[in-house]
Design a protein around this motif. Structure first.
Motif, short mmCIF file in Angstrom:
data_model
loop_
_atom_site.label_atom_id
_atom_site.label_comp_id
_atom_site.label_asym_id
_atom_site.label_seq_id
_atom_site.Cartn_x
_atom_site.Cartn_y
_atom_site.Cartn_z
N VAL A 211 -14.30 -9.55 -8.29
CA VAL A 211 -12.88 -9.30 -8.11
C VAL A 211 -12.47 -8.15 -9.03
N ALA A 212 -11.54 -7.35 -8.56
CA ALA A 212 -10.96 -6.29 -9.37
C ALA A 212 -9.46 -6.56 -9.41
N LEU A 213 -8.90 -6.62 -10.60
CA LEU A 213 -7.49 -7.01 -10.69
C LEU A 213 -6.76 -6.21 -11.74
N ASP A 214 -5.46 -6.12 -11.52
CA ASP A 214 -4.56 -5.59 -12.53
C ASP A 214 -3.35 -6.50 -12.55
N ALA A 215 -2.27 -6.05 -13.15
CA ALA A 215 -1.12 -6.94 -13.32
C ALA A 215 -0.47 -7.35 -12.01
N ALA A 216 -0.59 -6.53 -10.96
CA ALA A 216 0.14 -6.81 -9.72
C ALA A 216 -0.72 -6.83 -8.48
N SER A 217 -2.05 -6.77 -8.61
CA SER A 217 -2.88 -6.79 -7.40
C SER A 217 -4.26 -7.34 -7.71
N VAL A 218 -4.90 -7.84 -6.66
CA VAL A 218 -6.26 -8.36 -6.75
C VAL A 218 -7.03 -7.86 -5.53
N ARG A 219 -8.23 -7.33 -5.77
CA ARG A 219 -9.14 -6.99 -4.67
C ARG A 219 -10.29 -7.96 -4.70
N LEU A 220 -10.49 -8.67 -3.60
CA LEU A 220 -11.49 -9.71 -3.52
C LEU A 220 -12.54 -9.31 -2.48
N VAL A 221 -13.79 -9.17 -2.92
CA VAL A 221 -14.90 -8.84 -2.02
C VAL A 221 -15.48 -10.15 -1.50
N LEU A 222 -15.61 -10.25 -0.17
CA LEU A 222 -16.05 -11.49 0.46
C LEU A 222 -17.55 -11.69 0.42
#
Length: 226
Positions: A211-222
């Motif tokens: 997962v890549a995240l910051d304060a307002a978003s998350v990117r989730l690789v399946l």
């Protein structure tokens, strides 16, 4: 001192427990609703059978309703197995994953004045790829939702969209000016078990995802990490 693999697994297990606790009201409703309908149908059936003249068609209709609700109850109970990581499943499509989790949590998020918005890029398709380990992905996606719900400042909407061919992006959008839910905010209790960045990262690492995240978003690789 760096956490050991065992410690990270215990942290991840705690995060999964918290996520399941948050989802339980919706799961419980799926089981309680058919029971309520069954009880009412049985009451009506008892009255119809006890009437001076038995209406066979009406009785048959009630029996059919009860049979249908029993099937829904059995399906809801069986769905609890979907939360067991050791269960071998047929995988899940990206759109189905989003639909299931959004349906589970929409009411809870609404109570806190946070809307869930699914992008058109997640419309189901017949040839959609199925990703293995549906239970793990469900926990991870709920964790990403919980992270934005608990940590994003003044989140009014969480938008979910496809990101490339194998990922999802969740973004917390601020509330519109003047749209603050004053009553809801006044009664929102501080959550001691908030899903923060450390909790989400430990969950992802323990399940084998990135997962890549910051304060307002998350990117989730399946796809799992190799």
């Amino acid at each position: 001192m760096k956490s050991s693999p065992s410690a990270r697994s215990w942290i991840a297990a705690g995060v999964r427990h918290e996520l399941l606790t948050r989802a339980l009201p919706a799961l419980r409703h799926d089981m309680a609703a058919p029971v309520s309908v069954i009880r009412m149908a049985l009451l009506m059936l008892k009255r119809q059978i006890g009437a001076p003249t038995v209406d066979a068609a009406a009785c048959e209709e009630r029996v059919g309703l009860i049979d249908n609700q029993v099937s829904e109850l059995v399906e809801a109970i069986r769905s609890l197995r979907d939360w067991e990581l050791a269960t071998v499943d047929d995988g899940i499509t990206r759109s189905a994953l989003v639909s299931q989790c959004v349906t589970l949590m929409r009411s809870a998020f609404d109570l806190h004045g946070v809307a869930l918005e699914t992008d058109e890029s997640l419309t189901p398709s017949d040839d959609e790829h199925r990703w293995p380990a549906a239970a793990a992905l469900r926990y991870l996606f709920l964790g990403a939702m919980g992270y934005l719900h608990d940590g994003a400042d003044e989140a009014g909407t969480i938008r979910i969209e496809a990101d490339g061919a194998n990922a999802l992006r969740l973004t917390a959008l601020p509330r519109e000016p003047g749209a603050t839910e004053a009553v809801l905010d006044a009664h929102r209790a501080p959550r001691a078990l908030a899903i923060d960045a450390v909790a989400l990262q430990n969950l992802a690492e323990d399940l084998g995802y990135a997962v890549a995240l910051d304060a307002a978003s998350v990117r989730l690789v399946l796809a799992t990490r190799t």
